[in-house]
Design an enzyme around this catalytic site. Structure first.
Site, PDB file in Angstrom:
ATOM      1  CB  VAL A 130      -0.943   0.020   1.226  1.00  0.00           C
ATOM      2  CG1 VAL A 130      -2.000  -1.055   1.118  1.00  0.00           C
ATOM      3  CG2 VAL A 130      -0.152  -0.134   2.530  1.00  0.00           C
ATOM      4  CB  SER A 160       4.222   1.605  -5.036  1.00  0.00           C
ATOM      5  OG  SER A 160       4.821   2.175  -6.191  1.00  0.00           O
ATOM      6  CG  ASN A 201       6.604   4.630  -8.867  1.00  0.00           C
ATOM      7  OD1 ASN A 201       6.976   5.789  -8.761  1.00  0.00           O
ATOM      8  ND2 ASN A 201       7.411   3.610  -8.663  1.00  0.00           N
ATOM      9  CE  LYS A 248       8.172  -2.755  -0.405  1.00  0.00           C
ATOM     10  NZ  LYS A 248       8.728  -3.377  -1.616  1.00  0.00           N
ATOM     11  CB  SER A 296      10.200   1.611   4.070  1.00  0.00           C
ATOM     12  OG  SER A 296      11.352   2.192   3.453  1.00  0.00           O
ATOM     13  CG  ASN A 297       7.338   0.810  -1.753  1.00  0.00           C
ATOM     14  OD1 ASN A 297       8.091   0.983  -2.693  1.00  0.00           O
ATOM     15  ND2 ASN A 297       6.208   0.146  -1.868  1.00  0.00           N
ATOM     16  CB  THR A 298      10.922   3.761  -3.532  1.00  0.00           C
ATOM     17  OG1 THR A 298       9.578   3.808  -4.053  1.00  0.00           O
ATOM     18  CG2 THR A 298      11.619   2.539  -4.082  1.00  0.00           C
ATOM     19  N   GLY A 328      18.268   0.337   0.547  1.00  0.00           N
ATOM     20  CA  GLY A 328      19.675   0.729   0.563  1.00  0.00           C
ATOM     21  C   GLY A 328      20.623  -0.322   1.084  1.00  0.00           C
ATOM     22  CB  THR A 342      18.912  -0.660  -5.445  1.00  0.00           C
ATOM     23  OG1 THR A 342      17.596  -0.127  -5.598  1.00  0.00           O
ATOM     24  CG2 THR A 342      19.877   0.140  -6.290  1.00  0.00           C
TER      25      THR A 342
END
Length: 336
Positions: free
Chosen positions: A81, A83, A85, A127, A157-159, A209, A231
């Site tokens: 719930v 993102s 984007n 999330k 977490s998310n971005t 990260g 990433t």
């Protein structure tokens, strides 16, 4: 002789932007193909991250369809719930919306589990965003702690939509979620907050990260009991996992712990006054589903100071040190 007209200068090529994805997105009509190609043959732990379609008029139903179609093939389902984007998705983190959605999802999951002997959905995780204010975070945790919703853990977490001052790339203000090193401290602080608010009783999956054992250990000590890579894995290849496992064993041993679980929440002293065994019992069912611990004899052997460094780190590795990604995907489904 007539001179020919001068040829126009060649057009400057459009700049090429390489888009990196750490997961694939699947529209509902392709579920069966996904199941046959990837999920049914899998012998690994499989987690499925569900988001909503950008054009969805019934977000709850999107999650339920995903669970019903794919839940039986996974070890855990993520209700994403957070993102940035997908327009409107983060609004589902508000208390009223979250309660309404999880109430419906938990009922559907309970009915499916009853009909399938508990195999429809083994574990349900939520999330969340690293950008939640303290007030909103407290509301989210209040909902998660409600046993009727049967949330088995939180992914933190998310971005992020924030842009730290350390960013120097001229694309830094593009729309989308920021991942990689600039997200690391923000997500780690959010892990600590969640760990405090839950008093260490809800398992946390730390994300954001992580590109080394030190990064992972920082999140573990902040309260994460499991770690995810995105990433860091893209830029460093599969060899990163092998190196992290070896180095993490060293970090744990150096601090005098017998296993990773003993280090969970070590940097949040107001919570870690509980005994290790109490915390372990609370996480026991979670770890049975996700990542069973090796027997003590194996753990002890891993913690010996004579651990050898792996020699073959070539698998899927990259020489790039750049590990910051802005995901500004315009696809119909959420990718965070």
């Amino acid at each position: 002789m007539q001179e020919s007209a001068e040829s126009p200068p060649p057009k400057k090529p459009e700049p090429y932007t390489k888009k990196l994805q750490t997961s694939f997105q699947v529209e509902s009509k392709y579920f069966q193909s996904l199941i046959e190609k990837y999920l049914m043959p899998s012998t690994c732990k499989v987690g499925i991250n569900l988001g909503i379609n950008k054009t969805s008029k019934n977000p709850t139903n999107d999650y339920c369809i995903g669970i019903e179609k794919l839940g039986q093939f996974s070890d855990y389902i993520v209700i994403n719930v957070s993102s940035p984007n997908t327009p409107g998705l983060r609004d589902l983190q508000r208390k009223t919306e979250l309660q309404k959605m999880l109430r419906h999802i938990s009922r559907r999951v309970a009915n499916k589990n009853k009909a399938s002997n508990g195999t429809a959905c083994r574990a349900l995780l939520l999330k969340i965003s690293p950008d939640l204010t303290d007030d909103y975070l407290e509301e989210v945790i209040e909902v998660v702690m409600n046993p009727s919703f049967k949330v088995g853990g939180i992914i933190v977490s998310n971005t992020t939509i924030s842009r730290p001052d350390s960013l120097i790339n001229d694309k830094k203000n593009e729309r989308g979620g920021l991942s990689g090193p600039p997200l690391k401290s923000l997500s780690t602080e959010m892990i600590k907050k969640v760990y405090r608010l839950t008093d260490g009783t809800v398992p946390i999956v730390g994300v954001g990260g992580v590109s080394s054992a030190e990064d992972a250990y920082e999140k573990i000590r902040a309260g994460a009991s499991l770690i995810q890579l995105y990433t860091g894995l893209v830029y460093n290849g599969l060899g990163l996992v092998r190196r992290m496992k070896t180095d993490l064993c060293k970090l744990v041993a150096q601090d005098g712990y017998m296993n990773v679980q003993m280090a969970v929440g070590a940097d949040v002293p107001e919570v870690t006054n509980k005994t290790f065994h109490d915390i372990f019992k609370q996480f026991e069912e979670f770890h049975k589903t996700f990542l069973p611990l090796p027997p003590p004899s194996v753990l002890n052997s891993l913690l010996e100071p004579t651990i050898n460094e792996p020699t073959d780190d070539s698998l899927g590795e990259s020489d790039s040190d750049d590990s910051t990604v802005v995901d500004n995907s315009d696809s119909n489904q959420d990718s965070g």
